[in-house]
Design an enzyme around this catalytic site. Structure first.
Site, PDB file in Angstrom:
ATOM      1  N   ASN A   7      23.500   2.430  90.531  1.00  0.00           N
ATOM      2  CA  ASN A   7      22.762   1.904  89.677  1.00  0.00           C
ATOM      3  C   ASN A   7      23.271   1.938  88.447  1.00  0.00           C
ATOM      4  O   ASN A   7      23.910   2.883  87.632  1.00  0.00           O
ATOM      5  CB  ASN A   7      21.407   3.036  89.651  1.00  0.00           C
ATOM      6  CG  ASN A   7      20.403   2.581  88.415  1.00  0.00           C
ATOM      7  OD1 ASN A   7      20.819   1.522  87.639  1.00  0.00           O
ATOM      8  ND2 ASN A   7      19.447   3.430  88.316  1.00  0.00           N
ATOM      9  N   HIS A 180       9.943  -1.555  87.483  1.00  0.00           N
ATOM     10  CA  HIS A 180       9.806  -0.111  88.315  1.00  0.00           C
ATOM     11  C   HIS A 180       9.075  -0.187  89.605  1.00  0.00           C
ATOM     12  O   HIS A 180       8.702   0.656  90.221  1.00  0.00           O
ATOM     13  CB  HIS A 180       8.816   0.773  87.547  1.00  0.00           C
ATOM     14  CG  HIS A 180       9.168   1.303  86.142  1.00  0.00           C
ATOM     15  ND1 HIS A 180       8.230   1.283  85.407  1.00  0.00           N
ATOM     16  CD2 HIS A 180      10.163   1.626  85.638  1.00  0.00           C
ATOM     17  CE1 HIS A 180       8.596   2.121  84.043  1.00  0.00           C
ATOM     18  NE2 HIS A 180       9.924   1.805  84.480  1.00  0.00           N
TER      19      HIS A 180
END
Ligand code: AMP
Length: 401
Positions: A7, A180
């Site tokens: 990430n 999200h």
């Protein structure tokens, strides 16, 4: 198969190595201040102490090289050599309308993600840098892209079209995307498991309440609406983001305060939300402390935040014609007992009854509704990395068939 999850942010990078045989986390770490003074990698082999290595790294490629070195380190590593890593899963924020699920990364995918840079100028460029660095350093390892926007691509047009001239959607791709998504997907699946139900039979509202916050309506496993929009600025009040406001306010403040566009944008993204209302902090722990000491603006910020979450819960119950479970996740959702109490207070007529004793749980899976609550209220720590690793495994398994 062992999978590396990456990430990649603009100056930081989080990683995990998971053994998908049993979904076991083997190692995790964080690289901070890439390209800056004081760059540092903190690596943790699960079960051992963290190791911290302050060392210069000019680029994402150097950062990823250090991650790979840490992973194969004889003492703190978790693989003998890189050939043990079967695939890399990359978190990518924005895939526009192009991808509704995770994909194997190839040149076409890279090009599509580059086209989305305009839509996510802060996030997609570092995500792409991370992919390029891994491709260079691990040329024979398959890479999978897992997108924050993908889960929300199932929204129907009435949820994602803004009531502005339609040509702006056609010309500039202005629509609601939602973010999200990996978290909303993970916790909705876990909720079905915890309830021992089939996801296809459930209507779930997932509340991802962290520094960034969003709510999603998930009907039969499919997202039908979510509170974030064209950017992560829309929807709930957040730590520092304003959430929904009358769009006329933007031009009005610019005129009154003589602000250029960049400054106005920064105010709405970094100086608003509960920080803006309270003047105290974006951190709910600070806010609650200040509120207890009698700070009225901190008290107000907490109420405004909760009001907006309740507003969306109500809206999504109407959209889905009911709800079976409400899930709380992310920093505030997982830990903030008082906030969950305010959000769920006095919703008994909707069949939502929080158990004040069970609600004292923090940071672990638990059903926190009363036994006589028709709607289950569930606390689920999110695990986006596991979701990324699962998607990566699925795609790579397909390659070997
Ligand atoms: P996240 O973005 O998911 O990392 O969440 C960050 C937010 O979670 C911050 O605003 C923290 O204040 C909040 N948070 C973390 N722990 C607690 C806690 N024990 N009580 C209240 N808020 C918390």
């Amino acid at each position: 198969m062992k999978i590396l999850v990456i990430n990649c942010g603009s100056s930081s990078l989080k990683y995990q190595v998971l053994d998908m045989n049993g979904e076991i986390l083997l190692a995790k770490g964080l690289v901070e201040r890439i390209g800056m003074d004081g760059s540092v990698i903190t690596h943790e082999k699960i079960g051992m102490d963290k190791v911290r290595n302050e060392t210069p790294m000019e680029s994402h490629k150097e950062a990823i090289q250090l991650v790979l070195d840490a992973i194969i380190d004889p003492e703190h590593g978790v693989v003998k050599d890189m050939s043990e890593i079967g695939a890399v899963g990359h978190r990518v924020v924005h895939a526009g309308e192009k991808y509704a699920s995770s994909v194997l990364i190839d040149d076409d995918v890279i090009q599509a993600l580059e086209e989305c840079v305009e839509l996510a100028p802060l996030h997609n460029p570092p995500n792409l840098l991370g992919i390029a660095a891994c491709q260079e350093l691990m040329p024979n390892t398959p890479m999978v892209g897992v997108f924050d926007t993908a889960f929300h691509q199932t929204m129907p047009p009435e949820s994602y079209i803004y009531a502005i001239p339609y040509e702006y959607y056609q010309k500039h791709k202005i629509r609601r995307y939602g973010f999200h998504g990996t978290s909303h997907k993970y916790v909705s699946q876990r909720a079905a498991d915890i309830m021992n139900c089939n996801l296809d039979d459930l209507k779930i509202i997932t509340c991802h309440l962290g520094n960034g916050a969003s709510v999603s309506a998930i009907k039969r496993g499919v997202c039908i609406d979510t509170s974030m929009g064209f950017t992560p600025l829309e929807g709930l009040v957040m730590g520092t983001r304003c959430g929904d406001i009358d769009p006329a306010i933007v031009t009005y403040i610019r005129e009154k305060e003589h602000l250029d566009q960049g400054v106005a944008n920064e105010i709405l993204n970094t100086k608003s939300g509960v920080l803006g209302i309270s003047g105290v902090s974006s951190d709910f722990r600070d806010l609650e402390e200040a509120a207890e000491e009698g700070n009225e603006r901190a008290q107000l910020a907490i109420k405004v935040f909760a009001h907006k979450v309740r507003f969306y819960i109500g809206a999504y119950i109407a959209e889905m014609n009911g709800v079976d479970a409400i899930v709380f996740t992310a920093g505030v959702g997982e830990n903030d007992i008082a906030m969950r109490d305010i959000i769920c207070n006095d919703l008994g007529n909707l069949g939502i009854k929080l158990d004040l004793v069970k609600n004292k749980t923090r940071g672990k899976e638990a059903i926190i509704s009363r036994d006589d609550s028709r709607v289950k209220i569930i606390l689920i720590p999110t695990d986006e990395e596991l979701m990324i690793a699962r998607d990566t495994l699925e795609i790579v398994k397909g390659l070997n068939k």
